[in-house]
Scaffold this active site. Structure first.
Site, PDB file in Angstrom:
ATOM      1  N   ARG A 155      52.987  56.926  82.900  1.00 19.38           N
ATOM      2  CA  ARG A 155      53.444  57.848  81.865  1.00 19.38           C
ATOM      3  C   ARG A 155      53.642  59.214  82.517  1.00 19.38           C
ATOM      4  O   ARG A 155      52.930  59.584  83.452  1.00 19.38           O
ATOM      5  CB  ARG A 155      52.417  57.957  80.738  1.00 19.38           C
ATOM      6  CG  ARG A 155      52.100  56.641  80.029  1.00 19.38           C
ATOM      7  CD  ARG A 155      51.019  56.861  78.977  1.00 19.38           C
ATOM      8  NE  ARG A 155      50.688  55.631  78.254  1.00 19.38           N
ATOM      9  CZ  ARG A 155      49.719  54.778  78.591  1.00 19.38           C
ATOM     10  NH1 ARG A 155      48.966  55.049  79.668  1.00 19.38           N
ATOM     11  NH2 ARG A 155      49.494  53.693  77.887  1.00 19.38           N
ATOM     12  N   LYS A 179      45.380  57.003  78.652  1.00 19.40           N
ATOM     13  CA  LYS A 179      45.029  57.199  77.245  1.00 19.40           C
ATOM     14  C   LYS A 179      43.577  56.809  77.001  1.00 19.40           C
ATOM     15  O   LYS A 179      43.086  55.829  77.546  1.00 19.40           O
ATOM     16  CB  LYS A 179      45.942  56.361  76.354  1.00 19.40           C
ATOM     17  CG  LYS A 179      47.341  56.940  76.180  1.00 19.40           C
ATOM     18  CD  LYS A 179      48.115  56.156  75.142  1.00 19.40           C
ATOM     19  CE  LYS A 179      49.470  56.789  74.857  1.00 19.40           C
ATOM     20  NZ  LYS A 179      50.220  56.039  73.836  1.00 19.40           N
ATOM     21  N   HIS A 251      60.147  57.936  80.001  1.00 17.65           N
ATOM     22  CA  HIS A 251      59.613  56.723  79.378  1.00 17.65           C
ATOM     23  C   HIS A 251      60.549  55.536  79.594  1.00 17.65           C
ATOM     24  O   HIS A 251      60.093  54.388  79.642  1.00 17.65           O
ATOM     25  CB  HIS A 251      59.364  56.957  77.882  1.00 17.65           C
ATOM     26  CG  HIS A 251      58.122  56.283  77.389  1.00 17.65           C
ATOM     27  ND1 HIS A 251      56.863  56.603  77.861  1.00 17.65           N
ATOM     28  CD2 HIS A 251      57.933  55.273  76.487  1.00 17.65           C
ATOM     29  CE1 HIS A 251      55.957  55.847  77.263  1.00 17.65           C
ATOM     30  NE2 HIS A 251      56.585  55.021  76.448  1.00 17.65           N
ATOM     31  N   ARG A 254      59.453  54.078  82.762  1.00 15.01           N
ATOM     32  CA  ARG A 254      58.227  53.276  82.581  1.00 15.01           C
ATOM     33  C   ARG A 254      58.596  51.890  82.057  1.00 15.01           C
ATOM     34  O   ARG A 254      58.080  50.870  82.542  1.00 15.01           O
ATOM     35  CB  ARG A 254      57.291  54.002  81.616  1.00 15.01           C
ATOM     36  CG  ARG A 254      56.033  53.222  81.220  1.00 15.01           C
ATOM     37  CD  ARG A 254      55.117  54.146  80.418  1.00 15.01           C
ATOM     38  NE  ARG A 254      54.103  53.437  79.670  1.00 15.01           N
ATOM     39  CZ  ARG A 254      52.936  53.037  80.161  1.00 15.01           C
ATOM     40  NH1 ARG A 254      52.663  53.248  81.443  1.00 15.01           N
ATOM     41  NH2 ARG A 254      52.051  52.428  79.403  1.00 15.01           N
ATOM     42  N   HIS A 277      47.863  49.302  79.267  1.00 14.93           N
ATOM     43  CA  HIS A 277      47.862  48.919  77.851  1.00 14.93           C
ATOM     44  C   HIS A 277      46.502  48.344  77.473  1.00 14.93           C
ATOM     45  O   HIS A 277      45.975  47.484  78.176  1.00 14.93           O
ATOM     46  CB  HIS A 277      48.938  47.848  77.571  1.00 14.93           C
ATOM     47  CG  HIS A 277      50.332  48.371  77.632  1.00 14.93           C
ATOM     48  ND1 HIS A 277      51.428  47.586  77.890  1.00 14.93           N
ATOM     49  CD2 HIS A 277      50.819  49.633  77.468  1.00 14.93           C
ATOM     50  CE1 HIS A 277      52.521  48.305  77.874  1.00 14.93           C
ATOM     51  NE2 HIS A 277      52.182  49.558  77.624  1.00 14.93           N
ATOM     52  N   TYR A 286      57.892  43.761  76.249  1.00 15.17           N
ATOM     53  CA  TYR A 286      58.808  43.759  77.380  1.00 15.17           C
ATOM     54  C   TYR A 286      59.368  42.373  77.671  1.00 15.17           C
ATOM     55  O   TYR A 286      60.381  42.251  78.355  1.00 15.17           O
ATOM     56  CB  TYR A 286      58.108  44.311  78.625  1.00 15.17           C
ATOM     57  CG  TYR A 286      57.706  45.752  78.479  1.00 15.17           C
ATOM     58  CD1 TYR A 286      58.644  46.770  78.610  1.00 15.17           C
ATOM     59  CD2 TYR A 286      56.395  46.109  78.171  1.00 15.17           C
ATOM     60  CE1 TYR A 286      58.285  48.099  78.461  1.00 15.17           C
ATOM     61  CE2 TYR A 286      56.028  47.431  78.021  1.00 15.17           C
ATOM     62  CZ  TYR A 286      56.978  48.417  78.167  1.00 15.17           C
ATOM     63  OH  TYR A 286      56.616  49.720  77.999  1.00 15.17           O
TER      64      TYR A 286
END
Length: 312
Positions: A155, A179, A251, A254, A277, A286
């Protein structure tokens, strides 16, 4: 309410150690909530109707996306659960409401292989002449950032927080804090990008001095650590200079990294770890993007012709 909100935010920052980005988002969401309920309302007056009214108000606000409404409600729910656990509320209002939001599924936007090749085909050189040096430095930085993002799936917010001390050049890895303050390691597939990063840092040293090196991985033309806004801008301008018709964002790079790895046959669990994730469900998005590769391979196999062609 105002005091309770501040205590909750302090809990999120100190005890849960959530990122500053998450804290800022929570603060904004709580401000929107208390803007409707009243910041000076006593907690004793808290009711399930407050949450329902807020959700209805946000849902009917023109231009406010469903995903934003869902995020705000999720923040309020976390706040309410904290209030109840701390016994600041005598009952749990969440037991009396049912809020569901249907978010339209939007597939990730990625670049095609030929577009990526077009982006990285040109390697600009940094100029030491002040007249043209600012633009050439922006191009040099953008080119390398595009390469790093496309190979690692980072990110943009993670990239600007990297320091040289976070890199293990021998293993070809970077320590990332993503995150929820979750740590992970991201690996480069070979030494080429690491050598280019080293060359870039040598140029930083010659251009801006030794003092800047330890503070960031990338720098703007003034020798300051590159922030998200700067990198978004130079990536967009660099992409325009390569004649790409689409607007390129970090993004998208990414998403491209994930799609390229899945198309190359990498296990989805490895892609999940690379991207950071928390749920495999997010990574599964994806697979829809990579489906066109499966379709082309099926067409190439031409099973019908094999079955229907006579042996004679």
């Amino acid at each position: 309410m105002a005091e309770a909100c501040e205590r909750f935010l302090n809990y999120c920052q100190v005890e849960r150690q959530l990122s500053l980005h998450t804290i800022r988002a929570y603060r904004h969401d709580l401000s929107c909530f208390t803007g409707l309920t009243g910041a000076q309302q006593p907690l004793e007056a808290f009711s399930a109707a407050w949450i329902e009214t807020a959700a209805q108000s946000w849902s009917s606000t023109p231009g406010l996306k469903v995903i934003t409404v869902k995020r705000r409600v999720a923040c309020i729910k976390a706040f309410v659960r904290w209030l109840f656990r701390r016994r600041l509320l005598s009952f749990n209002p969440l037991e009396r409401i049912c809020l569901e939001f249907k978010i339209p599924k939007r597939l990730p936007r990625n670049l095609r292989t030929e577009e990526i090749k077009q982006l990285v085909a040109w390697t600009p050189q940094a100029s030491d002449h002040e007249g043209a040096s600012r633009r050439s430095w922006d191009q040099l930085t953008a080119r390398l950032v595009i390469e790093v993002l496309t190979l690692t799936g980072l990110r943009i917010g993670e990239l600007v927080r990297i320091r040289p001390a976070d890199m293990d050049r021998q293993l070809g890895q970077i320590r990332i804090v993503g995150k929820g303050n979750r740590e992970r390691s991201v690996s480069f597939p070979d030494q080429v990008t690491l050598l280019r990063l080293r060359t870039y840092q040598e140029q930083v040293q010659r251009r801006f001095g030794d003092a800047t090196l330890a503070s960031a991985l990338f720098f703007n033309g003034l020798g300051r650590p590159a922030n998200e806004q700067y990198l978004r801008r130079v990536i967009r301008r660099y992409a325009e200079s390569t004649q790409l018709t689409r607007r390129i964002t970090p993004h998208m790079l990414r998403h491209t990294a994930a799609t390229q790895l899945l198309e190359a046959g990498l296990d989805m669990r490895f892609v999940q770890r690379l991207l950071g994730h928390s749920s495999i469900t997010t990574t599964e998005l994806y697979t829809h993007v990579a489906d066109h590769v499966l379709r082309s391979e099926i067409a190439r196999a031409n099973v019908r012709e094999r079955l229907e062609t006579s042996d004679n």
